[in-house]
Scaffold this active site. Sequence first.
Site, mmCIF file in Angstrom:
data_model
loop_
_atom_site.group_PDB
_atom_site.id
_atom_site.type_symbol
_atom_site.label_atom_id
_atom_site.label_comp_id
_atom_site.label_asym_id
_atom_site.label_seq_id
_atom_site.Cartn_x
_atom_site.Cartn_y
_atom_site.Cartn_z
ATOM 1 C CD GLU A 130 -2.792 1.650 0.796
ATOM 2 O OE1 GLU A 130 -2.781 1.374 -0.405
ATOM 3 O OE2 GLU A 130 -3.735 2.233 1.362
ATOM 4 C CB THR A 182 -4.659 8.735 -2.886
ATOM 5 O OG1 THR A 182 -5.697 7.784 -3.147
ATOM 6 C CG2 THR A 182 -4.485 8.867 -1.386
#
Length: 313
Positions: A130, A182
Amino acid sequence: MNKAVAFAPATVANIGVGFDILGLALDNPGDTISAEFSDTPGVTVAGIEGDGGKLPRDPNKNTACVAGLSVLRAAGSTQGVALTIQKGLPAASGLGSSAASAVGAAVAVNALLGEPLTRDQLLAPSLDGEAIASGYHADNVAPCLFGGITLSYGIEAHQIERLPIPRGLSLALVTPHVEVATAMARAVLPKEIPLKSMVKQTGSVARLIRAIYTDDLESMAAAMEADVVVEPARAHLMPGLFEARRAAKAAGALALVISGAGPTLCAVCASHETALQVVSALEMVYAELGLGCTARAASVSEQGSSVQVSEGA
Ligand code: HSE
């Protein structure tokens, strides 16, 4: 065993005011990751479906491969593994797509190796994956891996708390067909927070966690929406946010917040029936705005990621 297939669910990070610390796992949709042994060392991509060709095939840039390689290293394995990734989650949508790929790969590779690592030990490899997409924070990875609603006050397994799931909690989610990276959604956040805002925000997080523990959906919803820091900074990136909130509430929702870094919006409802009505209301909002969207009702998944198939040699 020569093949392991894992399912990793979508997640809603932040749950409103809990920026980077709270998250929940959804029962649908999710990514499906298959792991098979390969003669090529390390972890490579055998195929990716459902991403429209957008995700990197380079193993160093692919969250699933990075997580899978981290599992191999932690397990002390020198085997080569190839991954087939079926994306059920759109990238840059606020549904924890990069975390699902990372967690799904970690779970699948671990199953392929015969489960040398515990679920807790899969947290660090999942976070390694991630991290190449959005840095080290566990608000998507933790619920994706462990299921339920999670509070992450650090990135080690002992710093992750499973919170109870309030009775009746149902969600309506809408993803307008625009991408919000993001990195961009994080770049617009303020670098400094006035003390007054800090007091309000921490008060709301405390209220939210208390409401979750006391099964108080109305208080939970009010606390989720009381975001004075992150939503105000990101609202301009979320098409239809305020129209969607109005329409969702008119259809019976208790609250509506940005899911993760957006643009998916998540409405909190007290029953599945209400969530279905809110889904219809949200679809109408985006139809009126002339913007395509995908909307669905969902509930919180207790399970998190699961190994779906393990085939013996
Ligand atoms: N907590 C993160 C954010 C989720 O809102 O930026 C996306 O990684």
